[in-house]
Design an enzyme around this catalytic site. Structure first.
Site, PDB file in Angstrom:
ATOM      1  N   GLY A 267      -2.605   5.974  -6.879  1.00  0.00           N
ATOM      2  CA  GLY A 267      -2.027   4.642  -7.000  1.00  0.00           C
ATOM      3  C   GLY A 267      -0.748   4.516  -6.204  1.00  0.00           C
ATOM      4  N   ASN A 268       0.011   3.464  -6.462  1.00  0.00           N
ATOM      5  CA  ASN A 268       1.293   3.277  -5.782  1.00  0.00           C
ATOM      6  C   ASN A 268       2.271   2.575  -6.721  1.00  0.00           C
ATOM      7  OD1 ASN A 268       1.292   0.247  -5.223  1.00  0.00           O
ATOM      8  ND2 ASN A 268      -0.658   0.874  -4.308  1.00  0.00           N
ATOM      9  N   HIS A 269       3.520   2.435  -6.262  1.00  0.00           N
ATOM     10  CA  HIS A 269       4.602   1.963  -7.132  1.00  0.00           C
ATOM     11  C   HIS A 269       4.787   0.446  -7.146  1.00  0.00           C
ATOM     12  CE1 HIS A 269       5.997   5.851  -8.331  1.00  0.00           C
ATOM     13  NE2 HIS A 269       6.120   6.260  -7.076  1.00  0.00           N
ATOM     14  N   SER A 270       3.849  -0.310  -6.609  1.00  0.00           N
ATOM     15  CA  SER A 270       4.015  -1.768  -6.631  1.00  0.00           C
ATOM     16  C   SER A 270       4.195  -2.264  -8.069  1.00  0.00           C
ATOM     17  CB  SER A 270       2.781  -2.439  -6.008  1.00  0.00           C
ATOM     18  OG  SER A 270       2.843  -3.829  -6.210  1.00  0.00           O
TER      19      SER A 270
END
Ligand code: CTP
Ligand code: CA
Length: 223
Positions: A33-36
């Site tokens: 995933g990512n930190h958005s």
């Protein structure tokens, strides 16, 4: 509270907004995933709803407190699920805004069971996800407006303009990471908006709510 007195200039407009990260499962307990945070998409949804639009917010994992009866939230996990939801809503939309940080790749296989560690290193094969914005750009009709985002670490103006062309956006919002207090996991952003004529409109560091109003104004200018 409202930053400016609300008007209803987006009355009868239907908007689809993507927001947040996507999570690409590796096994039942792990993902890529990512930190958005999804805050930009959420702020845009409320800014447009305040001005009369009906907004379909298709968002990845995260918290999306909805403060308007005109914002309809559909939550998804993966890029594939986001693509399915956006595809089903795009035909009815006058405006589509692609604010999600969609994972470019997903694991080629999702293991049925938790992956056990073994000796040595491990390699994960990744396959490309569909580009939701580019696919909707191919379907876009003359009376639809598509707005994209870009976050670049080099040649940001050139890369943003190339993305506008490639994905058939009407506007692209370049998010600058360079300045203090801008980018992921902050409540402020510094943006530049590019249109199809190649005009770049720079803005100062602002709250995401104020940035959302700048973007909404730029979209209104195209209507
Ligand atoms: N986007 C999308 N679906 C994807 C990838 C990106 O809808 N699978 C959208 C984003 O929401 C954003 C725009 O496309 O509005 C640009 O995303 P970005 O990640 O900056 O561009 P990419 O084309 O993925 O290029 P790269 O990550 O290599 O810079
Ligand atoms: Ca990407």
């Amino acid at each position: 509270e409202k930053l400016f007195q609300s008007n209803q200039r987006f009355k009868d407009k239907k908007v689809v907004i993507t927001a947040g990260p996507t999570y690409e499962a590796l096994d039942p307990v792990r993902f890529i995933g990512n930190h958005s945070s999804g805050k930009m998409g959420l702020a845009l949804a409320h800014a447009l709803a305040d001005q009369g639009a009906e907004v379909q917010l298709v968002a990845g994992p995260g918290k999306y407190p909805i403060e308007s009866g005109k914002v309809f939230l559909t939550q998804v996990q993966s890029a594939e699920q986001m693509y399915e939801q956006v595809s089903s809503k795009y035909g009815q939309a006058d405006i589509a805004i692609f604010a999600a940080a969609v994972a470019d790749y997903r694991p080629a296989k999702i293991a049925d069971q938790k992956i056990k560690k073994s000796d040595g290193s491990m390699t994960i094969e990744l396959v490309k996800n569909k580009d939701i914005a580019a696919e909707m750009g191919k379907l876009k009709s003359d009376n639809q407006i598509n707005v994209g985002f870009a976050l670049e670490t080099e040649n940001e103006q050139v890369h943003a303009q190339q993305k506008l062309e490639k994905k058939n956006f009407d506007l692209i919002v370049l998010n600058s990471l360079n300045d203090k207090g801008a980018g992921f996991s902050h409540d402020t952003n510094k943006i530049t908006i590019f249109n199809r004529q190649g005009t770049a409109i720079p803005f100062g560091v602002k709250s995401k709510k104020e940035v959302a109003l700048d973007i909404v104004n730029a979209i209104y200018d195209l209507l």
